[in-house]
Scaffold this motif. Structure first.
Motif, PDB file in Angstrom:
ATOM      1  N   UNK A  28      47.705  44.174  41.331  1.00  0.00           N
ATOM      2  CA  UNK A  28      47.320  44.982  42.458  1.00  0.00           C
ATOM      3  C   UNK A  28      48.603  45.616  43.286  1.00  0.00           C
ATOM      4  N   UNK A  29      49.454  44.608  43.497  1.00  0.00           N
ATOM      5  CA  UNK A  29      50.812  45.264  44.034  1.00  0.00           C
ATOM      6  C   UNK A  29      51.403  46.423  43.331  1.00  0.00           C
ATOM      7  N   UNK A  30      51.359  46.347  42.010  1.00  0.00           N
ATOM      8  CA  UNK A  30      51.800  47.572  41.140  1.00  0.00           C
ATOM      9  C   UNK A  30      50.984  48.868  41.340  1.00  0.00           C
ATOM     10  N   UNK A  31      49.637  48.678  41.302  1.00  0.00           N
ATOM     11  CA  UNK A  31      48.595  49.688  41.570  1.00  0.00           C
ATOM     12  C   UNK A  31      49.021  50.381  42.931  1.00  0.00           C
ATOM     13  N   UNK A  32      49.276  49.541  43.868  1.00  0.00           N
ATOM     14  CA  UNK A  32      49.183  50.098  45.159  1.00  0.00           C
ATOM     15  C   UNK A  32      50.550  50.825  45.248  1.00  0.00           C
ATOM     16  N   UNK A  33      51.675  50.307  44.594  1.00  0.00           N
ATOM     17  CA  UNK A  33      52.911  51.061  44.666  1.00  0.00           C
ATOM     18  C   UNK A  33      52.823  52.199  43.976  1.00  0.00           C
ATOM     19  N   UNK A  50      58.249  46.600  43.767  1.00  0.00           N
ATOM     20  CA  UNK A  50      59.476  45.576  43.700  1.00  0.00           C
ATOM     21  C   UNK A  50      58.712  44.107  43.853  1.00  0.00           C
ATOM     22  N   UNK A  51      57.840  44.111  44.546  1.00  0.00           N
ATOM     23  CA  UNK A  51      57.131  42.722  44.755  1.00  0.00           C
ATOM     24  C   UNK A  51      56.556  42.391  43.385  1.00  0.00           C
ATOM     25  N   UNK A  52      55.735  43.401  43.025  1.00  0.00           N
ATOM     26  CA  UNK A  52      55.084  43.137  41.631  1.00  0.00           C
ATOM     27  C   UNK A  52      56.267  42.707  40.565  1.00  0.00           C
ATOM     28  N   UNK A  53      57.375  43.371  40.683  1.00  0.00           N
ATOM     29  CA  UNK A  53      58.459  43.081  39.494  1.00  0.00           C
ATOM     30  C   UNK A  53      58.980  41.586  39.918  1.00  0.00           C
ATOM     31  N   UNK A  54      59.151  41.431  41.082  1.00  0.00           N
ATOM     32  CA  UNK A  54      59.483  39.779  41.223  1.00  0.00           C
ATOM     33  C   UNK A  54      58.585  38.829  40.815  1.00  0.00           C
ATOM     34  N   UNK A  55      57.150  39.257  40.973  1.00  0.00           N
ATOM     35  CA  UNK A  55      56.258  38.345  40.683  1.00  0.00           C
ATOM     36  C   UNK A  55      56.293  38.171  38.843  1.00  0.00           C
ATOM     37  N   UNK A  57      58.820  39.558  36.177  1.00  0.00           N
ATOM     38  CA  UNK A  57      59.916  40.555  35.847  1.00  0.00           C
ATOM     39  C   UNK A  57      59.781  40.789  34.385  1.00  0.00           C
ATOM     40  N   UNK A  58      59.152  40.195  33.328  1.00  0.00           N
ATOM     41  CA  UNK A  58      58.919  40.319  31.960  1.00  0.00           C
ATOM     42  C   UNK A  58      57.739  41.651  31.993  1.00  0.00           C
ATOM     43  N   UNK A  59      57.260  41.985  32.842  1.00  0.00           N
ATOM     44  CA  UNK A  59      56.148  43.288  32.618  1.00  0.00           C
ATOM     45  C   UNK A  59      56.672  44.518  32.589  1.00  0.00           C
ATOM     46  N   UNK A  60      56.569  44.970  31.347  1.00  0.00           N
ATOM     47  CA  UNK A  60      57.205  46.328  31.220  1.00  0.00           C
ATOM     48  C   UNK A  60      56.568  47.308  31.998  1.00  0.00           C
ATOM     49  N   UNK A  61      55.654  47.479  32.444  1.00  0.00           N
ATOM     50  CA  UNK A  61      55.160  48.553  33.151  1.00  0.00           C
ATOM     51  C   UNK A  61      55.799  48.517  34.629  1.00  0.00           C
ATOM     52  N   UNK A  62      56.046  47.321  35.156  1.00  0.00           N
ATOM     53  CA  UNK A  62      56.522  47.110  36.652  1.00  0.00           C
ATOM     54  C   UNK A  62      58.068  47.766  36.524  1.00  0.00           C
ATOM     55  N   UNK A  63      58.663  47.217  35.346  1.00  0.00           N
ATOM     56  CA  UNK A  63      59.950  47.676  35.045  1.00  0.00           C
ATOM     57  C   UNK A  63      60.104  49.388  34.993  1.00  0.00           C
ATOM     58  N   UNK A  65      57.941  51.451  36.249  1.00  0.00           N
ATOM     59  CA  UNK A  65      57.664  51.940  37.672  1.00  0.00           C
ATOM     60  C   UNK A  65      58.715  52.085  38.639  1.00  0.00           C
ATOM     61  N   UNK A  66      59.395  50.690  38.569  1.00  0.00           N
ATOM     62  CA  UNK A  66      60.652  50.749  39.107  1.00  0.00           C
ATOM     63  C   UNK A  66      61.705  52.039  39.019  1.00  0.00           C
ATOM     64  N   UNK A  67      61.953  52.205  37.863  1.00  0.00           N
ATOM     65  CA  UNK A  67      62.684  53.304  37.133  1.00  0.00           C
ATOM     66  C   UNK A  67      62.085  54.608  37.901  1.00  0.00           C
ATOM     67  N   UNK A  68      61.053  54.852  37.649  1.00  0.00           N
ATOM     68  CA  UNK A  68      60.583  56.042  38.289  1.00  0.00           C
ATOM     69  C   UNK A  68      60.905  56.331  39.634  1.00  0.00           C
ATOM     70  N   UNK A  69      60.749  55.275  40.580  1.00  0.00           N
ATOM     71  CA  UNK A  69      60.900  55.352  41.848  1.00  0.00           C
ATOM     72  C   UNK A  69      62.512  55.524  41.954  1.00  0.00           C
TER      73      UNK A  69
END
Length: 72
Positions: A28-33, A50-55, A57-63, A65-69
């Motif tokens: 949910x944090x990732x999708x809100x992001x 970043x919150x989703x990634x900290x929760x 960190x192994x999740x590729x989609x979160x990594x 999306x961080x890169x896109x930002x």
């Protein structure tokens, strides 16, 4: 996914409800992001993803999306 179907407002509300019930819902944090990113709200997008990634960190989609930002 309502946000992809163009129903971002409804999706945001549902993701926020999910986080109110369980703040550890990284998806949910990732999708809100992602929806914040689509609205060009980079500060909100970065905080949520970043919150989703900290929760989870192994999740590729979160990594990814961080890169896109950070490319912006």
């Amino acid at each position: 996914m309502l946000d992809i179907a163009g129903q971002r407002e409804k999706a945001d509300g549902l993701y926020r409800q999910a986080l109110a019930i369980s703040p550890a819902m990284s998806y949910s944090n990732n999708r809100l992001g992602v929806t914040a990113f689509m609205k060009k709200d980079l500060a909100e997008a970065e905080q949520r993803i970043d919150t989703a990634y900290r929760q989870q960190p192994q999740h590729f989609e979160f990594m990814y999306n961080r890169g896109c930002i950070f490319r912006q």
